[in-house]
Write a protein that holds these residues in place. Structure first.
Motif, PDB file in Angstrom:
ATOM      1  N   CYS A  95       0.843  -1.185   0.000  1.00 32.49           N
ATOM      2  CA  CYS A  95       0.000   0.000   0.000  1.00 32.49           C
ATOM      3  C   CYS A  95       0.880   1.237   0.000  1.00 32.49           C
ATOM      4  CB  CYS A  95      -0.867   0.059   1.264  1.00 32.49           C
ATOM      5  SG  CYS A  95      -1.985  -1.322   1.502  1.00 32.49           S
ATOM      6  N   GLY A  96       0.396   2.276  -0.610  1.00 33.02           N
ATOM      7  CA  GLY A  96       1.033   3.572  -0.476  1.00 33.02           C
ATOM      8  C   GLY A  96       0.413   4.260   0.727  1.00 33.02           C
ATOM      9  N   PHE A  97       1.226   4.913   1.529  1.00 27.94           N
ATOM     10  CA  PHE A  97       0.725   5.561   2.733  1.00 27.94           C
ATOM     11  C   PHE A  97       1.428   6.898   2.893  1.00 27.94           C
ATOM     12  CE2 PHE A  97       0.441   5.916   7.463  1.00 27.94           C
ATOM     13  CZ  PHE A  97      -0.944   6.005   7.536  1.00 27.94           C
ATOM     14  N   ALA A  98       0.681   7.919   3.268  1.00 31.33           N
ATOM     15  CA  ALA A  98       1.255   9.248   3.452  1.00 31.33           C
ATOM     16  C   ALA A  98       0.458  10.008   4.502  1.00 31.33           C
ATOM     17  CB  ALA A  98       1.237  10.022   2.137  1.00 31.33           C
TER      18      ALA A  98
ATOM     19  N   PHE B 167       3.671   7.664  -3.817  1.00 33.74           N
ATOM     20  CA  PHE B 167       3.345   8.880  -4.556  1.00 33.74           C
ATOM     21  C   PHE B 167       1.848   8.943  -4.841  1.00 33.74           C
ATOM     22  CE2 PHE B 167       7.889   8.680  -5.265  1.00 33.74           C
ATOM     23  CZ  PHE B 167       8.273  10.010  -5.243  1.00 33.74           C
ATOM     24  N   VAL B 168       1.232   7.785  -5.087  1.00 34.25           N
ATOM     25  CA  VAL B 168      -0.217   7.741  -5.283  1.00 34.25           C
ATOM     26  C   VAL B 168      -0.920   8.216  -4.014  1.00 34.25           C
ATOM     27  CG1 VAL B 168      -2.232   6.257  -5.684  1.00 34.25           C
ATOM     28  CG2 VAL B 168      -0.155   5.919  -7.033  1.00 34.25           C
ATOM     29  N   ALA B 169      -0.464   7.769  -2.854  1.00 31.31           N
ATOM     30  CA  ALA B 169      -1.077   8.200  -1.593  1.00 31.31           C
ATOM     31  C   ALA B 169      -0.989   9.718  -1.430  1.00 31.31           C
ATOM     32  CB  ALA B 169      -0.408   7.490  -0.409  1.00 31.31           C
ATOM     33  N   VAL B 170       0.149  10.287  -1.776  1.00 32.47           N
ATOM     34  CA  VAL B 170       0.299  11.748  -1.687  1.00 32.47           C
ATOM     35  C   VAL B 170      -0.682  12.433  -2.641  1.00 32.47           C
ATOM     36  CG1 VAL B 170       1.866  13.690  -2.139  1.00 32.47           C
ATOM     37  CG2 VAL B 170       2.690  11.675  -0.896  1.00 32.47           C
ATOM     38  N   ILE B 171      -0.838  11.899  -3.836  1.00 33.05           N
ATOM     39  CA  ILE B 171      -1.776  12.480  -4.807  1.00 33.05           C
ATOM     40  C   ILE B 171      -3.209  12.399  -4.284  1.00 33.05           C
ATOM     41  CG2 ILE B 171      -2.786  12.154  -7.118  1.00 33.05           C
ATOM     42  CD1 ILE B 171       0.134  11.300  -7.959  1.00 33.05           C
ATOM     43  N   LEU B 172      -3.581  11.259  -3.697  1.00 29.25           N
ATOM     44  CA  LEU B 172      -4.933  11.111  -3.136  1.00 29.25           C
ATOM     45  C   LEU B 172      -5.170  12.132  -2.024  1.00 29.25           C
ATOM     46  CD1 LEU B 172      -5.168   7.212  -2.975  1.00 29.25           C
ATOM     47  CD2 LEU B 172      -6.340   8.727  -4.590  1.00 29.25           C
TER      48      LEU B 172
ATOM     49  N   VAL C 177       4.159  17.255   2.915  1.00 28.76           N
ATOM     50  CA  VAL C 177       4.197  15.813   3.158  1.00 28.76           C
ATOM     51  C   VAL C 177       5.024  15.561   4.418  1.00 28.76           C
ATOM     52  CG1 VAL C 177       4.863  13.563   2.244  1.00 28.76           C
ATOM     53  CG2 VAL C 177       3.958  15.315   0.698  1.00 28.76           C
ATOM     54  N   LEU C 178       4.386  14.968   5.436  1.00 36.06           N
ATOM     55  CA  LEU C 178       5.053  14.661   6.695  1.00 36.06           C
ATOM     56  C   LEU C 178       5.579  13.233   6.724  1.00 36.06           C
ATOM     57  CD1 LEU C 178       2.460  16.295   9.120  1.00 36.06           C
ATOM     58  CD2 LEU C 178       4.513  17.341   8.137  1.00 36.06           C
ATOM     59  N   LEU C 179       4.919  12.341   5.965  1.00 35.18           N
ATOM     60  CA  LEU C 179       5.296  10.929   5.916  1.00 35.18           C
ATOM     61  C   LEU C 179       4.901  10.398   4.545  1.00 35.18           C
ATOM     62  CD1 LEU C 179       5.993   8.234   7.663  1.00 35.18           C
ATOM     63  CD2 LEU C 179       3.530   8.000   7.730  1.00 35.18           C
TER      64      LEU C 179
END
Length: 152
Positions: A21-24, A130-135, A36-38
């Motif tokens: 999973c992408g996670f941010a 990167f997908v998580a950041v975009i979401l 972005v913190l994480l």
């Protein structure tokens, strides 16, 4: 609440997948771009642990999740583990393409690879983070737009 804290919005974002999973975690200050913190790729089997650690350490207000293939299963797992966790679902349309572009922007090709257009290259690592950041960015942008609409 401290001065300026009410102007900030901190969220977690998840791009659920079968194996990874992408996670941010992102934060938006009023009038500013998200920070972005994480940002990381996590194993799906460690989803609950990773979410718990991030929420303990960074205290986001909610979890934003992509609506892709495995989102229902991930949402059910998180609902069992964290029944009070607020979750918002965001459209994942074209996020993988955008994530590849963001990856190459953050890590430009070197050597002979720089001569090939990045659109013809595949990143050497997963881009789920990167997908998580975009979401998360999509969610915060939509939220900011709604706030501006109500202030008019």
């Amino acid at each position: 609440m401290m001065q300026g804290e009410k102007d900030r919005r901190r969220i977690a974002a998840l791009d659920p997948g079968r194996e990874k999973c992408g996670f941010a975690v992102l934060e938006r200050a009023a009038g500013g771009a998200p920070r972005v913190l994480l940002q990381r790729v996590i194993e799906t089997r460690a989803l609950e642990r990773e979410v718990k650690e991030a929420f303990t350490a960074l205290s986001p207000a909610l979890l934003v999740m992509g609506n892709g293939t495995t989102s229902k299963e991930a949402r059910a797992r998180l609902a069992r583990a964290f029944p009070a966790l607020p979750v918002a679902v965001v459209d994942e349309y074209r996020t993988t393409d955008l994530a590849r572009w963001e990856y190459w922007r953050a890590h430009p090709p070197r050597g002979l690879r720089r001569l090939l257009p990045t659109s013809m290259q595949v990143p050497p690592v997963p881009v789920d983070d990167f997908v998580a950041v975009i979401l998360g960015t999509r969610f915060l942008a939509r939220e900011a737009q709604e706030e501006r609409g109500t202030k008019l």
